[in-house]
Design a protein around this motif. Structure first.
Motif, PDB file in Angstrom:
ATOM      1  N   SER A 131      23.314 -28.471   2.589  1.00 49.29           N
ATOM      2  CA  SER A 131      23.942 -27.531   3.517  1.00 49.29           C
ATOM      3  C   SER A 131      23.366 -27.748   4.908  1.00 49.29           C
ATOM      4  O   SER A 131      22.190 -28.063   5.063  1.00 49.29           O
ATOM      5  CB  SER A 131      23.691 -26.094   3.066  1.00 49.29           C
ATOM      6  N   ALA A 133      24.094 -25.237   7.108  1.00 47.71           N
ATOM      7  CA  ALA A 133      24.172 -23.859   7.597  1.00 47.71           C
ATOM      8  C   ALA A 133      23.053 -23.043   6.962  1.00 47.71           C
ATOM      9  O   ALA A 133      22.859 -23.079   5.749  1.00 47.71           O
ATOM     10  CB  ALA A 133      25.522 -23.246   7.245  1.00 47.71           C
ATOM     11  N   HIS A 187      17.577 -26.693  11.722  1.00 42.94           N
ATOM     12  CA  HIS A 187      18.514 -27.721  11.271  1.00 42.94           C
ATOM     13  C   HIS A 187      17.777 -29.021  10.974  1.00 42.94           C
ATOM     14  O   HIS A 187      17.971 -30.030  11.634  1.00 42.94           O
ATOM     15  CB  HIS A 187      19.598 -27.946  12.340  1.00 42.94           C
TER      16      HIS A 187
END
Length: 191
Positions: A131, A133, A187
């Motif tokens: 992922s 997110a 991130h």
């Protein structure tokens, strides 16, 4: 807890063998070492199942020899979540002392530490599963930031935060604000 259960429910097949980096740097804490996703979930479930006894004043329960996940990890996660949430719902004195690795804490402080640990585990598992997110709802991220940011130096010194705060852009989500304050890359490039 619901967010973490949802993220951990994404683990399938060979994902259980993925090695996670240490989640915290708290001396002696299971999350301070590299673990497979399976071991991280086992540690989480054990901690959840021990929570009623810990909140009742018992010393932290030693790790049992049996694997608490059994043949249905998702069902085991849901059961452990229910046990822990029920125990937390019965807390009436946040100043009561609990006996946990790393020393005695107030119940309130210990529960915030558990919340931080759950956030890191959810974020790391989500990232290692591919992922990009962050799984935190904005309302959770904001509450976590508001609770921890004023005392970020202590959280770092105790090993709950990964490092010094990262640079903070002007317009950033609560998720990124919380992660950056904790010295964690929102991130990361993993794999």
């Amino acid at each position: 807890e619901e967010m973490l259960v949802e993220v951990l429910g994404r683990i399938r097949g060979d994902d259980w063998r993925i090695m996670l980096p240490p989640t915290v740097a708290v001396p002696g804490h299971p999350a301070a070492r590299r673990r497979t996703m399976r071991q991280a979930v086992v540690d989480h479930v054990r901690e959840q199942l021990a929570l009623p006894d810990v909140l009742a004043g018992a010393n932290a329960v030693p790790e049992p020899a049996t694997d608490p996940l059994g043949p249905d990890p998702q069902e085991s996660l849901l059961r452990a979540c229910a046990v822990a949430c029920s125990a937390v719902g019965k807390v009436v004195d946040g100043a009561a002392i609990v006996h946990v690795p790393g020393g005695d804490r107030t119940t309130e402080e210990y529960l915030w530490q558990l919340d931080v640990l759950r956030c890191w585990l959810a974020h790391d598992v989500a990232m290692w599963l591919g992922s990009r997110a962050c799984p935190f709802p904005e309302s959770l991220a904001r509450a976590m930031w508001e609770q921890t940011a004023p005392d970020a130096g202590r959280w770092l010194a105790e090993g709950w935060f990964a490092g010094e705060p990262l640079p903070m852009p002007d317009d950033v989500s609560w998720r990124d604000r919380f992660l950056r304050t904790a010295g964690r890359d929102p991130h990361p490039a993993v794999h």
